[in-house]
Design a protein around this motif. Structure first.
Motif, PDB file in Angstrom:
ATOM      1  N   ARG A  92       0.457  -1.392  -0.158  1.00  0.00           N
ATOM      2  CA  ARG A  92       0.195   0.154   0.233  1.00  0.00           C
ATOM      3  C   ARG A  92       0.709   1.450   0.041  1.00  0.00           C
ATOM      4  N   VAL A  93       2.176   1.117   0.384  1.00  0.00           N
ATOM      5  CA  VAL A  93       3.537   2.444   0.324  1.00  0.00           C
ATOM      6  C   VAL A  93       4.230   2.801  -0.355  1.00  0.00           C
ATOM      7  N   SER A  94       3.994   1.581  -1.398  1.00  0.00           N
ATOM      8  CA  SER A  94       5.115   1.092  -2.933  1.00  0.00           C
ATOM      9  C   SER A  94       4.480   1.884  -4.329  1.00  0.00           C
ATOM     10  N   PRO A  95       5.443   2.053  -5.251  1.00  0.00           N
ATOM     11  CA  PRO A  95       6.626   2.246  -4.534  1.00  0.00           C
ATOM     12  C   PRO A  95       6.917   3.409  -4.206  1.00  0.00           C
ATOM     13  N   GLN A  96       8.115   3.416  -3.090  1.00  0.00           N
ATOM     14  CA  GLN A  96       8.209   4.787  -2.167  1.00  0.00           C
ATOM     15  C   GLN A  96       9.238   5.120  -3.159  1.00  0.00           C
ATOM     16  N   PRO A  97       8.333   6.390  -1.700  1.00  0.00           N
ATOM     17  CA  PRO A  97       9.209   7.540  -3.911  1.00  0.00           C
ATOM     18  C   PRO A  97      10.532   7.552  -4.045  1.00  0.00           C
ATOM     19  N   ALA A  98      11.685   7.864  -4.943  1.00  0.00           N
ATOM     20  CA  ALA A  98      12.945   6.681  -4.694  1.00  0.00           C
ATOM     21  C   ALA A  98      13.664   8.356  -4.417  1.00  0.00           C
TER      22      ALA A  98
END
Ligand SMILES: [Zn+2]
Length: 344
Positions: free
Chosen positions: A162-168
């Motif tokens: 639910r939080v992926s992708p996380q910010p790069a």
């Protein structure tokens, strides 16, 4: 499909009610127009679900906003229902993601870094245990029945997707500094107790406050006790409320429910609510020493067992109250993990 979910505020901001699969039903994201066409700011985009990304695609299309016109993605805190779509939006817009360093570190601590999410959670962390394992072990020690532990574990691990992708890449907001967006120089107001490194955005000229989940109307923000986190989150929350009470707020734009005007009254109500709850818990323990989980059930009822999500919040919050009562010298935790009154 989205007509009921987007409301234009009197100042031209758009509030988007991004759907959530929980009792909270939605999180408020805000789209703030800026100083040029390509200067939109997006606050708290929501949890990564298919329903939420469908809503966003429809909103962008409907409002004629291109992904590249989003100049910044701004997060009040790391909770999945706010942070979850930050990486998804960054992939499409290329915009920087802004949040506090503490919030970003907490996100990594909870869900690992991208591509190693499960490793970050299952791998060694803190005392050689992952956050999930540490939380479960604490909850079991605090009386959570073993029969509920598996469901709780699956529930916690489910947040990685639910939080992926996380910010790069993440840029850090510095509480007590200033931050420019939507043509306004915002004061950044730090707040603790609900989420580590929570930031609210205050415009002293208009009195507008984007307050995330630090202060909510109608409902009381969850006070999240976590092993290895803030040892006294409720104490920190009450301190933060006291500090925010001095703000002259004309309209508060919260993370859930509706924007509201009676900010200082709401701050006082929340503080009173917690003081009453502390008294009630002290009374329960005077009647009968109990483990934290038993206190939680005596407060909220056994029906919570049917809703792991709410149970986790309720137990975290109960422990937060018990810990503060211990700090105030009202209770002590006996060796067998039951709370005992220190008052006659
Ligand atoms: Zn939150």
């Amino acid at each position: 499909m989205i007509d009921n979910l987007v409301s234009e505020q009197e100042n031209g901001w758009l509030r988007v009610q991004v759907p959530l699969p929980y009792s909270l039903k939605w999180v408020n994201a805000y789209l703030l127009p800026g100083e040029g066409e390509d200067d939109w700011s997006l606050i708290d985009p929501g949890l990564h679900t298919e329903e939420a990304t469908d809503v966003w695609q429809a909103v962008m299309r409907d409002r004629g906003i291109e992904w590249g016109q989003i100049a910044r993605i701004v997060l009040t805190h790391h909770h999945p229902d706010h942070y979850g779509l930050a990486g998804w939006f960054q992939e499409r817009s290329g915009a920087p993601v802004w949040m506090s360093r503490k919030a970003h570190e907490t996100a990594h601590w909870m869900w690992g870094r991208d591509g190693e999410g499960s490793e970050g959670i299952e791998g060694s962390e803190g005392n050689g245990r992952s956050v999930t394992e540490a939380l479960l072990a604490s909850f079991l020690a605090h009386g959570l029945p073993a029969s509920l532990a598996d469901g709780m574990k699956a529930h916690l691990l489910g947040f990685v997707a639910r939080v992926s992708p996380q910010p790069a890449a993440v840029s850090y907001l510095h509480p007590n500094a200033e931050f420019r967006m939507a043509g306004v120089r915002w004061e950044l107001i730090g707040g603790e107790g609900h989420a580590p490194g929570h930031v609210s955005f205050y415009d002293p000229n208009s009195g507008r406050l984007l307050c995330g989940d630090q202060v909510l109307p109608d409902i009381s923000p969850n006070i999240g006790w976590l092993p290895g986190g803030d040892p006294d989150p409720l104490g920190s929350f009450l301190d933060s409320l006291r500090a925010m009470r001095s703000l002259e707020v004309t309209c508060a734009y919260p993370g859930h429910r509706q924007p509201f005007g009676r900010f200082r009254e709401r701050v006082d109500e929340l503080a009173d609510h917690h003081e009453r709850r502390l008294e009630r818990i002290a009374e329960l323990i005077r009647e009968r020493p109990s483990a934290s989980f038993d206190v939680c059930e005596r407060l909220f009822g056994e029906r919570l067992r049917g809703n792991i999500h709410n149970l986790r919040f309720a137990l975290s919050e109960t422990i937060a109250h018990l810990v503060l009562l211990e700090r105030r010298g009202v209770l002590r935790l006996a060796d067998n993990m039951t709370w005992v009154s220190r008052l006659p």
